[in-house]
Design an enzyme around this catalytic site. Structure first.
Site, PDB file in Angstrom:
ATOM      1  CB  SER A 108      39.757  32.138  10.276  1.00  0.00           C
ATOM      2  OG  SER A 108      40.783  32.637   9.473  1.00  0.00           O
ATOM      3  CG  ASP A 245      41.139  34.543   5.846  1.00  0.00           C
ATOM      4  OD1 ASP A 245      41.041  35.781   5.685  1.00  0.00           O
ATOM      5  OD2 ASP A 245      41.528  34.043   6.912  1.00  0.00           O
ATOM      6  CG  ASP A 247      38.902  36.073   9.856  1.00  0.00           C
ATOM      7  OD1 ASP A 247      39.633  35.666   8.922  1.00  0.00           O
ATOM      8  OD2 ASP A 247      39.294  36.169  11.028  1.00  0.00           O
ATOM      9  CG  ASP A 249      42.715  36.908   9.696  1.00  0.00           C
ATOM     10  OD1 ASP A 249      42.521  36.179   8.703  1.00  0.00           O
ATOM     11  OD2 ASP A 249      42.888  36.442  10.848  1.00  0.00           O
TER      12      ASP A 249
END
Length: 452
Positions: A108, A245, A247, A249
């Site tokens: 992440s 960010d 990843d 999400d």
């Protein structure tokens, strides 16, 4: 120590998170998620278990993906490797392909040396704690070891990104024509798909932070480092900046003057719009205890109920699923729109935010004015007995005194850390000086009463 944290398994790649651990975790996942009525029914029909595996661009993702895929295939699971795509894309594709589960290799918003493994169950939903515990226990048990034709296949999921883009575009109520957008992709998983999708939706797009080299993910860019995005928006005269960010999400934004629009403001904008259009289930928004008091005030003024959960998007999602609610999220930019996604989706959030600008022909600053952000002071008080914070009479008396003085113009929250001897003192008030003064007062009491 348990290996699962609040969002999967995460740690230093090749330190805590080794290829051996990834392989064993994948094998244990096949054991646990390969059971149950649905899995057994599929096997009875002659169907093979299938998993979708994806990653973000960090260099360690290559060997971890190989280890996860090997662990699954050696357990008789067919693997569809989707390559570099966002976490919410992986979640969507698990449901879209009717796969039995999915595995995302990503840390992440963490720096490049870290990596992580997130597991999604059938339908693309995150695992509850009890299932994670079962997987962890299964790591020490017997594995599935089919031979011959029973071993799994590993194939490329060639149209993974296209399926996700079509899904996102199909969710939009209107096109984004006439809106100048700067996208910051954090040199992460959205670097390819986010610019493509915003352009296909009609926006005029400039991109920064979209040249991943395996090592520069989140490095001075993305939703945790908004300075470059703000500068670019102002310099280019853009209407809005959208930051993901690593990843993707999460979604945060900046307005035309470079001012940050956080997750609370984004939720306020979307909630009001969804209520207007009849899409906000029970006129209810789900948020965590860390959301700003201004969000609660704004929602109350618009006839919207705010339900509060513990910090963490998984707790928001659990509450949304229990009540069938359509919108929830966190101040950090994890926003869940359950009509279209099973988890936080930064692309989906950003697209709908810009679509609302186009629909109302308003600037993002005008839309964000629906909510007044109350000044918030957060102080970490270290080296204290965190477990005594809720029981100590003097601490609780001090909290009640401050709450009485603030009345409806502020809010107090004391939270213990899950991992450190630390208490977080948060105070919101109508002005910054008052918030700081009240926070300092409570910090002094916590230190005096709970110091180790």
């Amino acid at each position: 120590m348990p290996i699962f944290g609040t969002d999967g398994v995460r740690g230093l790649a090749n330190g805590i998170l080794t290829a051996d651990l990834a392989l064993t975790l994948a094998q244990a996942t096949a054991v646990v998620l390969g059971q149950g009525r649905t899995a057994e029914a599929r096997k009875a029909e002659g169907k093979r278990l299938t998993a979708v595996v994806a990653r973000d661009p960090r260099v360690s993702g290559h060997f971890l993906t190989a280890a996860v895929s090997a662990g699954l295939a050696s357990s008789g699971v067919d693997v569809l490797e989707a390559g570099v795509i966002p976490t919410p894309a992986l979640a969507f594709l698990v449901g879209d392909r009717d796969a039995d589960f999915g595995v995302m290799i990503s840390a992440s918003h963490n720096a490049a040396p870290d990596n992580g493994i997130k597991i999604f169950a059938r339908g693309g939903v995150k695992l509850p704690d009890v299932v994670e515990q079962r997987i962890e226990e299964a790591m020490a048990g017997d594995k599935l070891r089919p031979t011959g034709a029973g071993v799994g296949r590993i194939d490329r999921f060639s149209d993974a990104e296209d399926r996700y883009v079509v899904h996102l575009l199909g969710s939009l109520p209107n096109r984004l024509a006439g809106i100048k957008v700067v996208l910051d992709c954090a040199h992460g998983a959205a670097s390819g798909v986010s610019p493509e999708t915003f352009r296909d939706a009609g926006a005029d797009v400039t991109v920064i932070g979209a040249d991943p080299d395996g090592w520069n993910i989140n490095d001075g860019v993305g939703s945790t480092h908004l300075d470059q995005l703000a500068e670019a928006v102002v310099r280019l005269g853009a209407d809005i900046g959208i930051a993901h960010d690593g990843d993707a999400d999460r979604c945060l934004a900046v307005d035309a003057q470079g001012k940050v629009i956080d997750g609370d403001q984004i939720m306020a904008i979307l909630a009001v719009s969804m209520k207007e259009r009849g899409h906000l289930t029970d006129d209810t928004l789900v948020a965590t205890v860390m959301s700003n008091l201004g969000l609660h005030v704004a929602m109350r003024e618009h006839g919207i109920t705010v339900r509060q959960t513990a910090v963490g998007d998984r707790y928001v999602l659990e509450d949304m699923n229990r009540g069938g609610y359509a919108l929830g999220g966190e101040q950090s930019g994890h926003v869940i729109m359950s009509e279209y996604a099973t988890t936080g989706d930064g692309l989906l959030t950003g697209l709908h935010l810009v679509a609302e600008m186009a629909r109302q022909n308003k600037t993002i600053a005008e839309l964000a004015s629906v909510m007044t952000v109350y000044p918030q002071v957060l102080v970490n008080v270290r080296d204290v007995d965190k477990d005594a914070v809720d029981a100590d009479p003097d601490v609780q008396a001090a909290v009640r005194e401050v709450e009485t003085e603030l009345g409806e113009t502020g809010r107090v929250l004391l939270r213990k850390s899950g991992t450190e001897p630390l208490v977080r003192v948060m105070v919101e008030a109508a002005d910054a000086d008052s918030a700081r003064a009240y926070a300092d007062r409570l910090v002094d009491v916590v230190r005096e009463r709970l110091s180790l």
